[in-house]
Design an enzyme around this catalytic site. Structure first.
Site, short mmCIF file in Angstrom:
data_model
loop_
_atom_site.label_atom_id
_atom_site.label_comp_id
_atom_site.label_asym_id
_atom_site.label_seq_id
_atom_site.Cartn_x
_atom_site.Cartn_y
_atom_site.Cartn_z
N ARG A 247 -6.04 1.10 4.08
CA ARG A 247 -4.89 1.62 3.35
C ARG A 247 -4.56 0.75 2.15
NH1 ARG A 247 -3.40 -0.39 8.36
NH2 ARG A 247 -1.55 -1.71 8.58
N HIS B 52 0.82 -1.21 0.00
CA HIS B 52 0.00 0.00 0.00
C HIS B 52 0.86 1.26 0.00
CE1 HIS B 52 0.90 0.94 4.22
NE2 HIS B 52 0.75 -0.35 4.47
N HIS C 53 0.46 -5.53 2.66
CA HIS C 53 1.21 -4.76 3.64
C HIS C 53 2.67 -5.21 3.70
CE1 HIS C 53 -2.66 -3.24 5.18
NE2 HIS C 53 -3.08 -4.42 4.77
#
Length: 214
Positions: free
Chosen positions: A64, A13, A161
């Site tokens: 996110r 992200h 992530h």
């Protein structure tokens, strides 16, 4: 444009509000910063320039990653692509570290202890997950849901992530746990893997850091 068959594209992200403030996020759910929005759009534009069209997209349950994916797909003109969001792709749970500034955490727990919690394979922060535990929940989902699509010839996009992707890279790149501390993935960095129908293995083809305008 070439259709990239048997291809897996991983993207971290864009910069989040916690990244900007140097806070441990874990399962916290901060939004993207304006820079993070720009990074995500740049990643999408980069993939568009390279001719990518995706058949499937996966992301975590955290905003996110979801926002980054939406911005990438918009840049590609594929906003209508079905997306599967699953908690298996969530960031690792940082437990008691979540929400702490990294400097504050080092002062409270010690520099070496925080480094070990952040980077090692097996160390577990209080109330949280180790990288090994993150991989243990992520890899079965990947093998069951994502890898078969790639083997069948699809071009698949995964936006997740830093640590969930690091745990995945351990398997894909066959990284020894002793060396995972050296692996870092930048915000909006793009990692490309290719395979074929004859083999379950995927091979790293490219790592692309989208160029931002200063």
């Amino acid at each position: 444009m070439e259709h990239h068959k048997h291809t897996l594209v991983l993207v971290r992200h864009g910069q989040s509000e916690d990244n900007e403030r140097e806070l441990f996020s874990g399962l916290r759910d901060p939004a993207l910063t304006p820079r993070g929005v720009e990074e995500a759009g740049t990643a999408g534009a980069t993939l568009r320039t390279l001719g990518y069209r995706f058949d499937a997209a996966f992301t975590s349950r955290l905003q996110r990653a979801q926002h980054t994916l939406a911005l990438i797909l918009a840049a590609l003109g594929q906003s209508d692509l079905p997306v599967q969001a699953d908690a298996a792709l969530n960031e690792r749970d940082y437990g008691a570290l979540a929400g702490l500034n990294k400097t504050e955490a080092r002062a409270r727990f010690g520099v070496e202890q925080v480094r070990t919690w952040r980077k090692s394979h097996d160390a577990v922060p209080p109330g949280g997950e180790s990288l090994a535990m993150t991989g243990a929940r992520l890899w079965p989902f990947f093998e069951r849901t994502i890898a078969p699509r790639v083997r069948d010839g699809a071009c698949v996009l995964v936006v997740a992530h830093g640590n969930s992707l690091r745990s995945l890279l351990m398997r894909l790149d066959r990284i020894d746990p002793r060396h995972i501390e050296e692996v870092n993935i930048g915000t909006a960095e793009i990692l490309v893997y290719r395979g074929d129908a004859a083999s379950p293995a995927l091979t790293r083809a490219a790592a692309i850091a989208p160029k931002m305008c200063d």
